[in-house]
Design a protein around this motif. Structure first.
Motif, PDB file in Angstrom:
ATOM      1  N   UNK A 411       0.839  -1.195   0.000  1.00 47.12           N
ATOM      2  CA  UNK A 411       0.000   0.000   0.000  1.00 47.12           C
ATOM      3  C   UNK A 411       0.878   1.250   0.000  1.00 47.12           C
ATOM      4  N   UNK A 412       2.039   1.159   0.655  1.00 46.64           N
ATOM      5  CA  UNK A 412       2.952   2.309   0.614  1.00 46.64           C
ATOM      6  C   UNK A 412       3.420   2.569  -0.807  1.00 46.64           C
ATOM      7  N   UNK A 413       3.833   1.484  -1.489  1.00 46.22           N
ATOM      8  CA  UNK A 413       4.332   1.656  -2.853  1.00 46.22           C
ATOM      9  C   UNK A 413       3.244   2.269  -3.737  1.00 46.22           C
ATOM     10  N   UNK A 414       2.033   1.747  -3.624  1.00 43.71           N
ATOM     11  CA  UNK A 414       0.948   2.250  -4.482  1.00 43.71           C
ATOM     12  C   UNK A 414       0.673   3.719  -4.186  1.00 43.71           C
TER      13      UNK A 414
ATOM     14  N   UNK B 103       7.616  -5.912  -8.862  1.00 44.74           N
ATOM     15  CA  UNK B 103       8.368  -7.129  -8.542  1.00 44.74           C
ATOM     16  C   UNK B 103       9.640  -6.767  -7.778  1.00 44.74           C
ATOM     17  N   UNK B 104      10.299  -5.703  -8.205  1.00 46.34           N
ATOM     18  CA  UNK B 104      11.515  -5.284  -7.496  1.00 46.34           C
ATOM     19  C   UNK B 104      11.182  -4.959  -6.041  1.00 46.34           C
ATOM     20  N   UNK B 105      10.070  -4.259  -5.853  1.00 38.55           N
ATOM     21  CA  UNK B 105       9.661  -3.878  -4.486  1.00 38.55           C
ATOM     22  C   UNK B 105       9.393  -5.118  -3.631  1.00 38.55           C
ATOM     23  N   UNK B 106       8.680  -6.095  -4.238  1.00 38.09           N
ATOM     24  CA  UNK B 106       8.380  -7.316  -3.485  1.00 38.09           C
ATOM     25  C   UNK B 106       9.657  -8.039  -3.098  1.00 38.09           C
ATOM     26  N   UNK B 107      10.603  -8.100  -4.037  1.00 37.23           N
ATOM     27  CA  UNK B 107      11.843  -8.830  -3.747  1.00 37.23           C
ATOM     28  C   UNK B 107      12.603  -8.121  -2.628  1.00 37.23           C
ATOM     29  N   UNK B 112      14.310  -8.226   2.880  1.00 33.82           N
ATOM     30  CA  UNK B 112      14.585  -7.506   4.131  1.00 33.82           C
ATOM     31  C   UNK B 112      13.867  -8.161   5.297  1.00 33.82           C
ATOM     32  N   UNK B 113      12.578  -8.461   5.075  1.00 35.13           N
ATOM     33  CA  UNK B 113      11.774  -9.013   6.159  1.00 35.13           C
ATOM     34  C   UNK B 113      12.285 -10.388   6.570  1.00 35.13           C
ATOM     35  N   UNK B 114      12.575 -11.227   5.571  1.00 31.15           N
ATOM     36  CA  UNK B 114      13.063 -12.570   5.905  1.00 31.15           C
ATOM     37  C   UNK B 114      14.412 -12.475   6.610  1.00 31.15           C
ATOM     38  N   UNK B 115      15.260 -11.556   6.135  1.00 30.13           N
ATOM     39  CA  UNK B 115      16.556 -11.371   6.781  1.00 30.13           C
ATOM     40  C   UNK B 115      16.399 -10.959   8.228  1.00 30.13           C
TER      41      UNK B 115
END
Ligand SMILES: [Cu+2]
Lengths: 629, 285
Positions: A411-414, B103-107, B112-115
């Motif tokens: 939601x932040x990105x959007x 996709x870049x944002x998700x990766x 980060x979160x998993x780390x």
């Protein structure tokens, strides 16, 4: 449509008799005493009737039960079931055309209910805020000074419970009730009577909680942990009844919203064209519907422990305080997203209007909201990281809690990408939306510390966690609430709020909010626990700073109140039909919105974010409504 | 309603310019925060657990810094570069998303979160990181078989302490030997309390009927603050105390002395147990 047929209105005294708030209060008081005497009858003659008001839980609880029932019957909620029992034909609409008086009773017009919520919740927000001011007065000095220890705990409990209870409907109550039917092209909510019931239940609940001061208050804070809960005086019963009523109200509100959005969308309004605010309402409603019953159950068990001497939470009878903690947080963690998600929805809904661009990544935003909804069920034990329960599950809860930042990040990105390359117009609602990003960012990042077990050992139960959830709830929900009220008041009231005062309000509130809560992260790290009337001497400077900032924050609310009253009652500058040039459906209606919303149900051909589309005509088709003939 | 897309402000350089600014600012600010702010974050150096928590906080502020810079810089950049400069309402370009960015944002956020979760779990495995673990502690520090047992009993509204290795003596003072692995058993006689030994980095809830175990490896001699961190009723705000970490020799001497004081009252107390079942709960406001 000409709805202005000449009505012959009876005199005022005649209009006051009937089912309305006055009758409700009278029936409520009668019901209270009925229940109270019944309670004394059940518990036996050995207990003096008038001397033991703070000892007999049963009579207080029955008093509340009958009082609330009387209140609802007095408001007219019994009329419809009674009429159906007697075989009269049902009517879907009640009291929708009677002037001001419809605001003081059962009214099935969703727009009336929205305004009722706005004023009613505003009232209790004011009481809760006043409690916060008094708490900060007490914390000006390290030792107890203004309030005795017990009163201080009652203040803390009242503030927390009032805010966490009432604010669950802080956005859904006023804005979803008012605007969801308009946004989806419906003429009413799915269950108009239940809609009104959710509001009046909430008002009854607020009154019940306020009466705790007559029973000595309660010492547990908003979490009501057992076994302290069972130890406490009858003031505790007010807390239990309050939260149970809020739970019923939340559950019904969620049910109503879901039913409305699922079944009453206008033709062509597919799920992928639904305004993002409605998606946030869907997510919140799912949580409302499923989490609130857990709350009602756990409070019911606490009530039984207090009256019928069951031992759900008493280890001596085979119960466990952990059972309370687990059940409470199974509700309690979804609840904080019940508070956060509507704010996200408001921000994502408003940004396209003021950036003049479509919502960026609509599907990603929807999956973000739904992802938060799903994950919020899997994280509750992060409230119990040092409680001694399930230590082997801690890595799981650490992981699940941190995973929530992924959908929140969507939601932040959007939101951010919607601003990118836009034509941003700095209106008051946009300022509040931007502040939401900043506040929620700080709230989210501090949440990472709390979700991380080693860091949580220090921050748990300290002012750090208090600062964290004020950043997410006050910085998230309340800022979004103000964005919404500045944005929608031209439609709700027909008048624009003064922009200059709005900007003053924004800047005073934003600066004093951060000045209040940012130092509290340090205060928590430096070792000050929540809810204590005393603190270490070396923390006095920080606490004084926070208190003074909090008073300014309180003042900023008065600036808003002044603006609200001044603009709506005195300045009365007629707002244009669509002052923000929004493409959303609700702005295509005239102000004020006619009772039946749409003369013809519109046919939707696209989503409401079609800004910058070079080929006009792709704008969602809307039927000209009310007054066009 | 004029709905013409604006031609200006659509230079593709914006994205690259923003990313460059973000990387530069993060590269400057992250070490500053990590090495100057990080070590200053409490709870300090009072125990091995506390030191571990300080390191944890250091890593978390370091990771938070670029995130914070990203959002704040983005907002700042967007508001300055893309504010509308016309009186009438002009629309921006109809951008509805970009799969590569998503996709870049998700990766990036996912990694980060998993780390962070992996790092937190690793830290937790080092003996529980100072948090209460309940009767069956899942995370045991090395040498836990030789830990010194000390019981913490929360009650309205004070903590008392029992030392099973010294005849189960009960005292109102907490004294611990330096450089020793301690196993604290936290329990309660009434409401839920929370035993918070601030400088030792220890927090464990005291639930009635539960033996909440927490390990702490003390360092040098020092005093530390004790507070109740869970709302436990009327005088919760006054439930604080000071504890001592003392050298081994002084600790033994203190314990011997306490045992002498304790002998006359010992027969009135229940024998040492991991939990106690108190009288039926009474109203205490
Ligand atoms: Cu306590």
């Amino acid at each position: 449509m000409s709805a202005t047929a000449v009505e012959i209105r009876p005199p005022v005294w005649r209009r006051l008799i009937g089912f309305n708030a006055i009758t409700g209060v009278i029936f409520g008081i009668i019901g209270y005493y009925l229940g109270w005497f019944l309670g004394h009858h059940i518990t036996g003659k050995s207990i003096a009737f008038f001397a033991d008001i703070d000892q007999n839980d049963l009579s207080v609880l029955l008093g509340y039960f009958f009082g609330v029932s009387g209140f609802l019957i007095g408001l007219g909620f019994g009329v419809y079931p009674w009429a159906r029992l007697r075989g009269y034909p049902p009517s879907l609409r009640e009291k929708e055309t009677q002037g001001t008086s419809r605001y003081f009773g059962l009214c099935t017009d969703h727009k009336v209910v929205g305004i009722q919520y706005l004023i009613g919740i505003g009232l209790f927000f004011f009481i809760g805020g006043l409690n916060a001011m008094l708490i900060r007065v007490e914390l000006l000095r390290p030792a107890s000074q203004v309030f005795p220890a017990g009163q201080y705990l009652t203040l803390v409990g009242m503030h927390g419970t009032m805010m966490m209870g009432m604010m669950t409907s802080g956005i859904l109550g006023p804005f979803a009730n008012y605007f969801v039917p308009l946004m989806i092209g419906a003429r009413r909510m799915a269950f108009p009577r239940i809609e009104s019931l959710t509001f009046w239940l909430l008002m009854a609940a607020g009154a019940v909680l306020t009466t705790t001061i007559f029973f000595g208050g309660f010492p547990t804070g908003w979490t009501g942990y057992e076994p302290l809960n069972s130890q406490a005086n009858t003031g505790m019963d007010s807390y239990l009844v309050f939260f149970a009523l809020v739970g019923v109200s939340m559950c019904l509100l969620g049910l109503n919203m879901l039913a409305t959005i699922i079944t009453m969308r206008a033709p062509g309004l597919t799920w992928s064209r639904l305004p993002i605010f409605c998606w946030a309402v869907v997510s919140t409603s799912i949580l409302n519907l499923l989490a609130a019953p857990v709350l009602i159950a756990v409070l019911g068990m606490a009530i039984l422990d207090r009256t019928a001497q069951t031992t759900f939470f008493n280890p001596q009878g085979g119960g466990s305080p952990y059972l309370y903690q687990n059940l409470f947080w199974v509700f309690g963690h979804p609840e904080v997203y019940i508070l956060a998600l509507p704010g996200m929805g408001i921000v994502l809904e408003l940004l396209p209007v003021f950036a003049r661009k479509p919502l960026w990544g609509y599907r990603l935003a929807v999956s973000g909201l739904l992802g938060v909804t799903l994950l919020s069920w899997l994280v509750w034990q992060h409230h119990l990281f040092v409680s001694g329960i399930n230590s082997d599950l801690r890595p799981f809860y650490m992981l699940s809690t941190e995973l929530i930042s992924i959908p929140t990040g969507f939601t932040f990105l959007c939101g951010l990408m919607t601003l990118w390359r836009g034509q941003i117009r700095f209106t008051v609602p946009l300022l509040f939306c931007l502040a939401w990003f900043f506040n929620f960012l700080i709230g989210g990042l501090s949440g990472v510390f709390l979700s991380d077990v080693p860091s949580d050992v220090t921050t748990h139960g300290s002012f750090f966690s208090m600062a964290h959830f004020h950043y997410t709830i006050m910085g998230g929900l309340v800022f979004a609430f103000f964005a919404a009220i500045y944005y929608w008041s031209p439609k709700m009231f027909g008048y624009t709020l003064n922009e200059r005062l709005g900007k003053i309000h924004f800047w005073v509130m934003f600066i004093s909010f951060n000045s209040t809560f940012a130092p509290l992260f340090a205060v928590g790290f430096l070792g000050q626990p929540r809810r204590t009337v005393t603190y270490a001497h070396n923390l006095q400077f920080l606490n004084d700073w926070v208190s003074v900032s909090a008073f300014v924050l309180g003042l900023s609310m008065l600036v808003f109140l002044y603006n609200f009253v001044y603009s709506l009652l005195f300045a009365r500058i007629r707002a244009p039909q669509n002052p923000w040039s929004s493409l959303s459906l609700e702005w295509q209606l005239p102000s004020p919105v006619p009772v039946h919303n749409f003369d013809r149900i519109p046919v939707i051909t696209g989503d409401p974010y079609d800004y910058g589309n070079p080929s006009p005509g792709a704008i969602p088709a809307t039927a000209p409504a009310g007054g066009s003939s | 309603m004029s709905a013409q897309p604006a031609a200006a402000g659509s230079s593709p350089a914006h994205g690259r310019r923003f990313l460059a600014a973000w990387i530069v600012l993060s590269a400057i600010l992250t070490p500053v925060v990590a090495f100057f702010l990080g070590p200053a974050i409490p709870p300090g150096n009072g125990s091995v657990e506390a030191t571990g928590q300080v390191f944890d906080n250091e890593v978390l502020v370091a990771v938070s810094t670029p995130v914070c810079v990203f959002v704040v810089l983005f907002l700042g950049y967007a508001l300055v570069s893309f504010r509308s400069r016309t009186a009438e309402i002009v629309d921006g370009p109809p951008l509805r998303g970009d799969m590569r960015i998503q996709i870049a944002w998700m990766i990036v956020t996912g990694a980060t979160v998993l780390g962070l979760a992996a790092f937190g779990t690793y830290e937790l495995l080092q003996g529980g990181a100072g948090g209460g673990q309940g009767p069956n502690a899942a995370f045991l520090p090395a040498g836990h078989n030789h830990a010194l047992d000390v019981q913490v009993i929360g009650q309205q509204w004070e903590f008392t302490y029992r030392y099973p290795t010294f005849g189960g003596l009960e005292t109102p003072q907490l004294v611990l030997p330096a450089n020793t692995l301690i196993r604290l058993h936290v329990t309660s006689l009434d409401a839920v309390h929370s035993f918070w030994a601030y400088q030792l980095g220890v927090k464990a809830d005291a639930n009635p009927g539960t033996d909440n175990v927490v390990y702490v490896q003390t360092k040098g001699a020092r005093s530390f603050d004790i507070r109740c961190a869970e709302l436990c009723g009327l005088w919760h705000g006054y439930m604080f105390d000071t504890g001592q970490v003392v050298d081994q020799g002084r600790f033994t001497a203190w314990a011997k002395q306490q045992q002498t004081y304790f002998t006359p009252v010992a027969r009135y107390l229940p024998p040492y147990a991991t939990t106690y079942m108190p009288d039926p709960q009474r109203r205490a406001g």
